[in-house]
Motif scaffolding. Sequence first.
Motif, PDB file in Angstrom:
ATOM      1  N   PRO A   9      22.339 -11.740   9.309  1.00 53.15           N
ATOM      2  CA  PRO A   9      22.860 -11.005   8.159  1.00 53.15           C
ATOM      3  C   PRO A   9      22.160 -11.438   6.889  1.00 53.15           C
ATOM      4  O   PRO A   9      21.712 -12.574   6.759  1.00 53.15           O
ATOM      5  CB  PRO A   9      24.347 -11.407   8.156  1.00 53.15           C
ATOM      6  N   THR A  10      22.026 -10.516   5.941  1.00 49.55           N
ATOM      7  CA  THR A  10      21.281 -10.777   4.722  1.00 49.55           C
ATOM      8  C   THR A  10      21.807 -12.008   4.009  1.00 49.55           C
ATOM      9  O   THR A  10      22.952 -12.404   4.150  1.00 49.55           O
ATOM     10  CB  THR A  10      21.381  -9.575   3.778  1.00 49.55           C
ATOM     11  N   ARG A  11      20.922 -12.609   3.228  1.00 53.13           N
ATOM     12  CA  ARG A  11      21.237 -13.765   2.394  1.00 53.13           C
ATOM     13  C   ARG A  11      21.593 -15.003   3.216  1.00 53.13           C
ATOM     14  O   ARG A  11      22.470 -15.776   2.842  1.00 53.13           O
ATOM     15  CB  ARG A  11      22.377 -13.436   1.411  1.00 53.13           C
ATOM     16  N   THR A  12      20.981 -15.164   4.354  1.00 56.88           N
ATOM     17  CA  THR A  12      21.188 -16.398   5.124  1.00 56.88           C
ATOM     18  C   THR A  12      19.869 -17.098   5.399  1.00 56.88           C
ATOM     19  O   THR A  12      19.846 -18.054   6.163  1.00 56.88           O
ATOM     20  CB  THR A  12      21.893 -16.106   6.462  1.00 56.88           C
ATOM     21  N   THR A  13      18.767 -16.622   4.826  1.00 56.57           N
ATOM     22  CA  THR A  13      17.471 -17.249   5.013  1.00 56.57           C
ATOM     23  C   THR A  13      16.818 -17.416   3.648  1.00 56.57           C
ATOM     24  O   THR A  13      16.817 -16.490   2.836  1.00 56.57           O
ATOM     25  CB  THR A  13      16.567 -16.399   5.926  1.00 56.57           C
ATOM     26  N   LEU A  14      16.244 -18.578   3.398  1.00 52.73           N
ATOM     27  CA  LEU A  14      15.692 -18.865   2.078  1.00 52.73           C
ATOM     28  C   LEU A  14      14.536 -19.846   2.185  1.00 52.73           C
ATOM     29  O   LEU A  14      14.590 -20.791   2.971  1.00 52.73           O
ATOM     30  CB  LEU A  14      16.773 -19.452   1.162  1.00 52.73           C
ATOM     31  N   VAL A  15      13.491 -19.599   1.386  1.00 50.57           N
ATOM     32  CA  VAL A  15      12.392 -20.542   1.218  1.00 50.57           C
ATOM     33  C   VAL A  15      12.387 -20.987  -0.240  1.00 50.57           C
ATOM     34  O   VAL A  15      12.370 -20.156  -1.147  1.00 50.57           O
ATOM     35  CB  VAL A  15      11.034 -19.911   1.566  1.00 50.57           C
ATOM     36  N   VAL A  16      12.434 -22.302  -0.463  1.00 49.88           N
ATOM     37  CA  VAL A  16      12.265 -22.849  -1.807  1.00 49.88           C
ATOM     38  C   VAL A  16      10.806 -23.268  -1.919  1.00 49.88           C
ATOM     39  O   VAL A  16      10.350 -24.148  -1.188  1.00 49.88           O
ATOM     40  CB  VAL A  16      13.201 -24.046  -2.055  1.00 49.88           C
ATOM     41  N   MET A  17      10.053 -22.608  -2.796  1.00 49.28           N
ATOM     42  CA  MET A  17       8.607 -22.774  -2.852  1.00 49.28           C
ATOM     43  C   MET A  17       8.166 -23.280  -4.220  1.00 49.28           C
ATOM     44  O   MET A  17       8.940 -23.287  -5.173  1.00 49.28           O
ATOM     45  CB  MET A  17       7.910 -21.440  -2.553  1.00 49.28           C
ATOM     46  N   GLY A  18       6.896 -23.701  -4.277  1.00 47.44           N
ATOM     47  CA  GLY A  18       6.311 -24.166  -5.525  1.00 47.44           C
ATOM     48  C   GLY A  18       5.170 -25.119  -5.259  1.00 47.44           C
ATOM     49  O   GLY A  18       4.945 -25.556  -4.119  1.00 47.44           O
ATOM     50  N   GLY A  23       9.705 -30.092  -6.922  1.00 53.04           N
ATOM     51  CA  GLY A  23      11.069 -30.495  -6.572  1.00 53.04           C
ATOM     52  C   GLY A  23      11.681 -29.680  -5.469  1.00 53.04           C
ATOM     53  O   GLY A  23      12.884 -29.716  -5.254  1.00 53.04           O
ATOM     54  N   LYS A  24      10.853 -28.941  -4.720  1.00 62.10           N
ATOM     55  CA  LYS A  24      11.399 -28.029  -3.707  1.00 62.10           C
ATOM     56  C   LYS A  24      12.128 -28.754  -2.576  1.00 62.10           C
ATOM     57  O   LYS A  24      13.114 -28.242  -2.050  1.00 62.10           O
ATOM     58  CB  LYS A  24      10.298 -27.134  -3.138  1.00 62.10           C
ATOM     59  N   LEU A  88      14.191 -23.445   3.857  1.00 57.13           N
ATOM     60  CA  LEU A  88      12.892 -24.048   4.140  1.00 57.13           C
ATOM     61  C   LEU A  88      12.253 -24.504   2.839  1.00 57.13           C
ATOM     62  O   LEU A  88      12.140 -23.722   1.892  1.00 57.13           O
ATOM     63  CB  LEU A  88      11.981 -23.034   4.852  1.00 57.13           C
ATOM     64  N   ALA A  89      11.842 -25.770   2.779  1.00 56.10           N
ATOM     65  CA  ALA A  89      11.077 -26.288   1.645  1.00 56.10           C
ATOM     66  C   ALA A  89       9.597 -26.156   1.984  1.00 56.10           C
ATOM     67  O   ALA A  89       9.090 -26.863   2.855  1.00 56.10           O
ATOM     68  CB  ALA A  89      11.433 -27.749   1.376  1.00 56.10           C
ATOM     69  N   CYS A  90       8.910 -25.238   1.330  1.00 58.49           N
ATOM     70  CA  CYS A  90       7.519 -24.928   1.679  1.00 58.49           C
ATOM     71  C   CYS A  90       6.785 -24.462   0.433  1.00 58.49           C
ATOM     72  O   CYS A  90       7.328 -23.666  -0.346  1.00 58.49           O
ATOM     73  CB  CYS A  90       7.485 -23.849   2.767  1.00 58.49           C
ATOM     74  N   SER A  91       5.534 -24.905   0.269  1.00 59.98           N
ATOM     75  CA  SER A  91       4.774 -24.512  -0.922  1.00 59.98           C
ATOM     76  C   SER A  91       4.551 -23.006  -0.961  1.00 59.98           C
ATOM     77  O   SER A  91       4.729 -22.381  -2.004  1.00 59.98           O
ATOM     78  CB  SER A  91       3.446 -25.255  -0.954  1.00 59.98           C
ATOM     79  N   ALA A  92       4.157 -22.382   0.180  1.00 66.37           N
ATOM     80  CA  ALA A  92       3.963 -20.927   0.260  1.00 66.37           C
ATOM     81  C   ALA A  92       3.164 -20.414  -0.929  1.00 66.37           C
ATOM     82  O   ALA A  92       3.557 -19.457  -1.605  1.00 66.37           O
ATOM     83  CB  ALA A  92       5.314 -20.218   0.364  1.00 66.37           C
ATOM     84  N   LEU A  93       2.024 -21.042  -1.191  1.00 68.04           N
ATOM     85  CA  LEU A  93       1.297 -20.792  -2.429  1.00 68.04           C
ATOM     86  C   LEU A  93       0.681 -19.399  -2.491  1.00 68.04           C
ATOM     87  O   LEU A  93       0.621 -18.792  -3.560  1.00 68.04           O
ATOM     88  CB  LEU A  93       0.196 -21.848  -2.596  1.00 68.04           C
ATOM     89  N   LYS A  94       0.204 -18.874  -1.369  1.00 66.64           N
ATOM     90  CA  LYS A  94      -0.488 -17.587  -1.369  1.00 66.64           C
ATOM     91  C   LYS A  94       0.424 -16.468  -0.872  1.00 66.64           C
ATOM     92  O   LYS A  94       1.332 -16.690  -0.063  1.00 66.64           O
ATOM     93  CB  LYS A  94      -1.737 -17.653  -0.496  1.00 66.64           C
ATOM     94  N   LEU A  95       0.117 -15.258  -1.344  1.00 65.66           N
ATOM     95  CA  LEU A  95       0.858 -14.085  -0.879  1.00 65.66           C
ATOM     96  C   LEU A  95       0.710 -13.913   0.625  1.00 65.66           C
ATOM     97  O   LEU A  95       1.670 -13.553   1.316  1.00 65.66           O
ATOM     98  CB  LEU A  95       0.363 -12.836  -1.616  1.00 65.66           C
ATOM     99  N   ASN A 373      13.614 -36.678  -5.803  1.00 62.08           N
ATOM    100  CA  ASN A 373      12.782 -36.848  -4.616  1.00 62.08           C
ATOM    101  C   ASN A 373      12.034 -35.560  -4.341  1.00 62.08           C
ATOM    102  O   ASN A 373      12.573 -34.618  -3.795  1.00 62.08           O
ATOM    103  CB  ASN A 373      13.671 -37.202  -3.418  1.00 62.08           C
ATOM    104  N   VAL A 374      10.753 -35.500  -4.710  1.00 61.83           N
ATOM    105  CA  VAL A 374       9.958 -34.307  -4.507  1.00 61.83           C
ATOM    106  C   VAL A 374       8.814 -34.638  -3.576  1.00 61.83           C
ATOM    107  O   VAL A 374       8.230 -35.711  -3.629  1.00 61.83           O
ATOM    108  CB  VAL A 374       9.406 -33.747  -5.845  1.00 61.83           C
ATOM    109  N   THR A 375       8.487 -33.702  -2.698  1.00 61.47           N
ATOM    110  CA  THR A 375       7.348 -33.878  -1.795  1.00 61.47           C
ATOM    111  C   THR A 375       6.476 -32.641  -1.863  1.00 61.47           C
ATOM    112  O   THR A 375       6.791 -31.680  -2.554  1.00 61.47           O
ATOM    113  CB  THR A 375       7.819 -34.092  -0.332  1.00 61.47           C
ATOM    114  N   VAL A 376       5.373 -32.663  -1.135  1.00 56.61           N
ATOM    115  CA  VAL A 376       4.419 -31.565  -1.191  1.00 56.61           C
ATOM    116  C   VAL A 376       4.091 -31.141   0.208  1.00 56.61           C
ATOM    117  O   VAL A 376       4.393 -31.816   1.172  1.00 56.61           O
ATOM    118  CB  VAL A 376       3.122 -32.002  -1.907  1.00 56.61           C
ATOM    119  N   ASP A 377       3.417 -29.987   0.315  1.00 59.72           N
ATOM    120  CA  ASP A 377       2.879 -29.643   1.607  1.00 59.72           C
ATOM    121  C   ASP A 377       1.434 -29.239   1.400  1.00 59.72           C
ATOM    122  O   ASP A 377       0.974 -28.299   1.174  1.00 59.72           O
ATOM    123  CB  ASP A 377       3.688 -28.564   2.320  1.00 59.72           C
TER     124      ASP A 377
END
Length: 377
Positions: A9-18, A23-24, A88-95, A373-377
């Motif tokens: 169902p909608t609004r149950t999946t999320l990626v925090v990117m940057g 700080g993702k 999901l904590a992911c950079s996802a930098l490119k389209l 606590n911030v990390t990178v990918d």
Amino acid sequence: MQQQPFALPTRTTLVVMGVSGSGKSDISQAVATTLGWRHIEADQFHPQENVERMRAGIPLSDTDRVHWLDALIQQMQAAQAAGEGFVLACSALKLSYRERLRAAVPGLRFAHLHIDHATALQRVGARPGHFMPTSLVDSQFATLEAPDGEPGVLCLDGSQSRSELVEQVCAWVRPSATAVGMAELVGLSAAEFDSATKGEGAHLTGEPIYSGGLARLFDRLTDGLMAVLMGFMVLLVFGNVVLRYAFDSGLAGAEELSRLAFVWLVFVGVASSMRRGELMSFSLMRDRFPKAARLLIDSLSWLLVAIASGLASWGAWQQLQFGWGIASPVVGYPLALAMLPVLACMTVLVLLALVQLVNVWRRPGRLPGALANVTVD
């Protein structure tokens, strides 16, 4: 065979990117805890070759990230297959990276934490021992294709405080205002609140005591056992009623067995609820004390819980030994079977209380957003 994607169902999946240092990881973990969803940290799924390249200051190419993205897709689809929402904590930098994730998980939403170059350098430089050096910060900004204008994207100023970012992300991913209002009526602990400040209400429950794979395994075991016990009770009681009214007979021992199943159901449920933080909690008086006093009160409370549960566990062990020689009147099972769930539950409660006692001092407060606590990918 590759698992076919499907949408929860909608609004149950999320990626925090940057970019790195946004700080993702910290924000995504806090959002996942608040919403009760699974947290996936993308850093943990980099192949060793990628880690070595980044440690050496070599930016990753699109080819380097293919297997990494595929591993993240497997994790997201595994969460969906288990019926769980995820963050999901992911950079996802490119389209192209974001489109690859969207194709695997329809309806996937992104929260972009935007920070400037100087803030990224300061945060990455404050993390000794991480494989991402400050020399790669420039490549992160060079690679970034900002998701502004893409559907299902929330863009936020990553320099805000942790609490502000978590509140904004949670408000965005939650359902409509009507559904949120109903959820808050059902569970008042959904939003963080200090009963000593606002006077609008208080926590009725707490946060989960621990999380991760072991927690999910514990939940599956207890949920499955409770489902089996409930089904067994329903079959016994309903079957006995049918036999009495339809055939003028009955099932000998139905009441004994259903009572035994009920005892198991209650104590398994107590252990499961305590792990999830779903046992009722009244903190009106405690919240009025200063922070140092609250730490002591919380520590004393969990210590008392551990001691009381330990005494109950010891008493259950004594009763268990005594009960093996006594049989139930009808079915003839050892009465010790009724004390076995008490022993198991109280032992689990001792362990959970000790874990929470450690957590009280490990996590007495939250770091400011800029030094979180911030990390990178």
